[in-house]
Design a protein around this motif. Structure first.
Motif, PDB file in Angstrom:
ATOM      1  N   THR A   1      40.892  35.367  45.472  1.00 19.05           N
ATOM      2  CA  THR A   1      39.907  35.287  44.507  1.00 19.05           C
ATOM      3  C   THR A   1      39.454  36.905  44.579  1.00 19.05           C
ATOM      4  OG1 THR A   1      38.398  35.287  46.678  1.00 19.05           O
ATOM      5  CG2 THR A   1      38.864  33.127  45.596  1.00 19.05           C
ATOM      6  N   ARG A   2      38.689  36.955  43.357  1.00 22.17           N
ATOM      7  CA  ARG A   2      38.217  38.160  43.018  1.00 22.17           C
ATOM      8  C   ARG A   2      36.960  38.403  43.999  1.00 22.17           C
ATOM      9  NH1 ARG A   2      37.329  41.364  38.785  1.00 22.17           N
ATOM     10  NH2 ARG A   2      35.524  42.795  38.565  1.00 22.17           N
TER      11      ARG A   2
ATOM     12  N   GLU B   1      31.188  41.822  43.525  1.00 24.52           N
ATOM     13  CA  GLU B   1      31.159  42.931  42.545  1.00 24.52           C
ATOM     14  C   GLU B   1      30.489  44.152  43.449  1.00 24.52           C
ATOM     15  OE1 GLU B   1      31.994  43.401  39.566  1.00 24.52           O
ATOM     16  OE2 GLU B   1      33.056  41.274  39.612  1.00 24.52           O
TER      17      GLU B   1
ATOM     18  N   TYR C   1      41.510  45.439  42.204  1.00 28.59           N
ATOM     19  CA  TYR C   1      40.577  45.049  41.342  1.00 28.59           C
ATOM     20  C   TYR C   1      39.783  46.349  40.770  1.00 28.59           C
ATOM     21  CZ  TYR C   1      41.300  40.047  41.234  1.00 28.59           C
ATOM     22  OH  TYR C   1      41.779  38.860  40.942  1.00 28.59           O
TER      23      TYR C   1
ATOM     24  N   TYR D   1      43.185  45.748  37.351  1.00 34.79           N
ATOM     25  CA  TYR D   1      43.112  44.490  36.826  1.00 34.79           C
ATOM     26  C   TYR D   1      43.847  43.453  37.431  1.00 34.79           C
ATOM     27  CZ  TYR D   1      40.697  46.761  32.838  1.00 34.79           C
ATOM     28  OH  TYR D   1      39.881  47.590  32.298  1.00 34.79           O
ATOM     29  N   ALA D   2      44.336  43.763  38.742  1.00 29.79           N
ATOM     30  CA  ALA D   2      44.770  43.161  39.865  1.00 29.79           C
ATOM     31  C   ALA D   2      46.552  43.028  39.596  1.00 29.79           C
ATOM     32  CB  ALA D   2      44.583  41.403  39.778  1.00 29.79           C
TER      33      ALA D   2
END
Length: 202
Positions: A32-33, A36, A109, A114-115
């Motif tokens: 998962t991201r 933030e 990230y 951008y992974a």
């Protein structure tokens, strides 16, 4: 390893360091991201702000003209946010965000990574090179050494992990016991990376 990848990576190595293997990889889909607040805030360029503003106007207009479809779309987005990709793809990471694996994922990230990027094994370390050129800058490249770790920081590069369906899957197993998965762009590129790591880049 392609000659193109060698040309990108070798100029970024330390003097005397030798490249053993490299391939394009992305973070495993079960990851998962990160929250933030763990990512470095980035100020968008003027062009990004203009594009974002235009999309915002279009989105509001669509919501007015199609309120039901808009509500369904928002609900689907929320479901995707809270549903882990591990349900379909298998577990992608083990360890909290403060673990070595978590810090690796956060880095992948962060700041335009951008992974995905070029994962490389040298005679001294493993590293990740990313192209930070913007998507609209066609024909330009901005390759940067984005992440690296000495061999002492990793316990292994695990091939064929159990419970996943990606053929090009590799797990970076860190010295603290945490791990994070990556997937090569072409499945056949995973084996040479694992072999180079087993030789410790020799």
């Amino acid at each position: 390893m392609l000659q193109q990848e060698r040309k990108v990576i070798e100029p970024l190595l330390d003097p005397g360091e030798r490249l053993a293997e490299a391939a394009s990889v992305s973070l495993a889909p079960g990851i998962t991201r990160p929250p933030e607040e763990l990512l470095t805030p980035r100020r968008p360029s003027r062009l990004e702000e203009r594009i974002g503003s235009s999309f915002g106007v279009l989105r509001k207009a669509y919501a007015v003209l199609n309120p039901l479809q808009s509500a369904v779309g928002a609900l689907e987005d929320r479901v995707q946010d809270v549903t882990s990709g591990s349900v379909v793809h298998g577990k992608g990471m083990d360890g909290g965000w403060s673990s070595a694996a978590g810090r690796f994922v956060v880095r992948m990230y962060d700041q335009g990574a951008y992974a995905h990027g070029l994962f490389a094994v040298t005679d001294r370390r493993v590293l990740m090179v990313v192209d930070r050129a913007k998507i609209w800058q066609l024909g330009t490249e901005d390759h940067t050494l984005h992440w690296s770790q000495p061999y002492a920081a990793l316990a292994g590069l695990r091939r064929h992990p159990k419970g996943v369906i990606q053929r090009g899957r590799l797990d970076l197993v860190f010295a603290d016991g945490s791990w994070a998965g990556v997937v090569t762009g072409l499945p056949r590129n995973a084996e040479p990376l694992a072999a180079a790591f087993a030789r410790r880049g020799r």
